[in-house]
Motif scaffolding. Structure first.
Motif, PDB file in Angstrom:
ATOM      1  N   ILE A  24       9.932  13.534  -2.888  1.00 39.83           N
ATOM      2  CA  ILE A  24      10.124  13.203  -1.470  1.00 39.83           C
ATOM      3  C   ILE A  24       8.807  12.753  -0.844  1.00 39.83           C
ATOM      4  O   ILE A  24       8.757  11.756  -0.124  1.00 39.83           O
ATOM      5  CB  ILE A  24      10.729  14.396  -0.708  1.00 39.83           C
ATOM      6  N   ALA A  25       7.724  13.473  -1.123  1.00 40.67           N
ATOM      7  CA  ALA A  25       6.415  13.107  -0.577  1.00 40.67           C
ATOM      8  C   ALA A  25       5.993  11.731  -1.088  1.00 40.67           C
ATOM      9  O   ALA A  25       5.483  10.903  -0.315  1.00 40.67           O
ATOM     10  CB  ALA A  25       5.377  14.156  -0.936  1.00 40.67           C
ATOM     11  N   VAL A  29       5.208   8.332   1.164  1.00 41.15           N
ATOM     12  CA  VAL A  29       3.940   7.600   1.070  1.00 41.15           C
ATOM     13  C   VAL A  29       4.199   6.131   0.753  1.00 41.15           C
ATOM     14  O   VAL A  29       3.624   5.240   1.380  1.00 41.15           O
ATOM     15  CB  VAL A  29       3.015   8.247   0.013  1.00 41.15           C
ATOM     16  N   VAL A  30       5.072   5.874  -0.206  1.00 40.79           N
ATOM     17  CA  VAL A  30       5.381   4.486  -0.571  1.00 40.79           C
ATOM     18  C   VAL A  30       6.036   3.758   0.603  1.00 40.79           C
ATOM     19  O   VAL A  30       5.711   2.604   0.887  1.00 40.79           O
ATOM     20  CB  VAL A  30       6.280   4.449  -1.829  1.00 40.79           C
ATOM     21  N   GLY A  31       6.939   4.428   1.313  1.00 39.81           N
ATOM     22  CA  GLY A  31       7.564   3.808   2.486  1.00 39.81           C
ATOM     23  C   GLY A  31       6.543   3.464   3.560  1.00 39.81           C
ATOM     24  O   GLY A  31       6.610   2.385   4.167  1.00 39.81           O
ATOM     25  N   GLY A  32       5.604   4.349   3.792  1.00 39.50           N
ATOM     26  CA  GLY A  32       4.545   4.076   4.767  1.00 39.50           C
ATOM     27  C   GLY A  32       3.660   2.919   4.349  1.00 39.50           C
ATOM     28  O   GLY A  32       3.258   2.093   5.177  1.00 39.50           O
ATOM     29  N   MET A  33       3.362   2.849   3.064  1.00 38.21           N
ATOM     30  CA  MET A  33       2.540   1.746   2.565  1.00 38.21           C
ATOM     31  C   MET A  33       3.259   0.411   2.711  1.00 38.21           C
ATOM     32  O   MET A  33       2.654  -0.590   3.101  1.00 38.21           O
ATOM     33  CB  MET A  33       2.164   1.987   1.106  1.00 38.21           C
ATOM     34  N   ILE A  34       4.548   0.386   2.423  1.00 34.60           N
ATOM     35  CA  ILE A  34       5.317  -0.855   2.562  1.00 34.60           C
ATOM     36  C   ILE A  34       5.335  -1.311   4.014  1.00 34.60           C
ATOM     37  O   ILE A  34       5.142  -2.492   4.317  1.00 34.60           O
ATOM     38  CB  ILE A  34       6.740  -0.662   2.005  1.00 34.60           C
ATOM     39  N   ALA A  35       5.545  -0.373   4.925  1.00 36.83           N
ATOM     40  CA  ALA A  35       5.558  -0.720   6.351  1.00 36.83           C
ATOM     41  C   ALA A  35       4.195  -1.250   6.802  1.00 36.83           C
ATOM     42  O   ALA A  35       4.115  -2.247   7.524  1.00 36.83           O
ATOM     43  CB  ALA A  35       5.963   0.502   7.179  1.00 36.83           C
TER      44      ALA A  35
END
Length: 66
Positions: A24-25, A29-35
């Motif tokens: 989940i963490a 992190v990956v979602g934040g980086m993509i955004a």
């Protein structure tokens, strides 16, 4: 061992929980980086287009916010 004890042991076992937490963490992190990369890419594209139009003779101010 009876069924009640097996069920209690299963509920109290937290050994697999750590892997789920890391997954989940990592996903967050990956979602934040993509955004962040999408936002940075859009802003960079806007600046490059502004500079290209200035080179072509447009009198635009590329130092202001997009």
């Amino acid at each position: 061992m009876n069924l009640t004890n097996l069920l209690k042991d299963f509920i109290q076992d937290e050994s697999g929980l750590t892997a789920v937490e890391y997954a989940i963490a990592g996903g967050l992190v990956v979602g934040g980086m993509i955004a962040a990369f999408n936002l940075l890419g859009d802003n960079a594209t806007a600046k490059i287009e502004c500079l290209a139009s200035a080179v072509n003779g447009a009198s635009t101010d590329c130092t202001t916010g997009s």
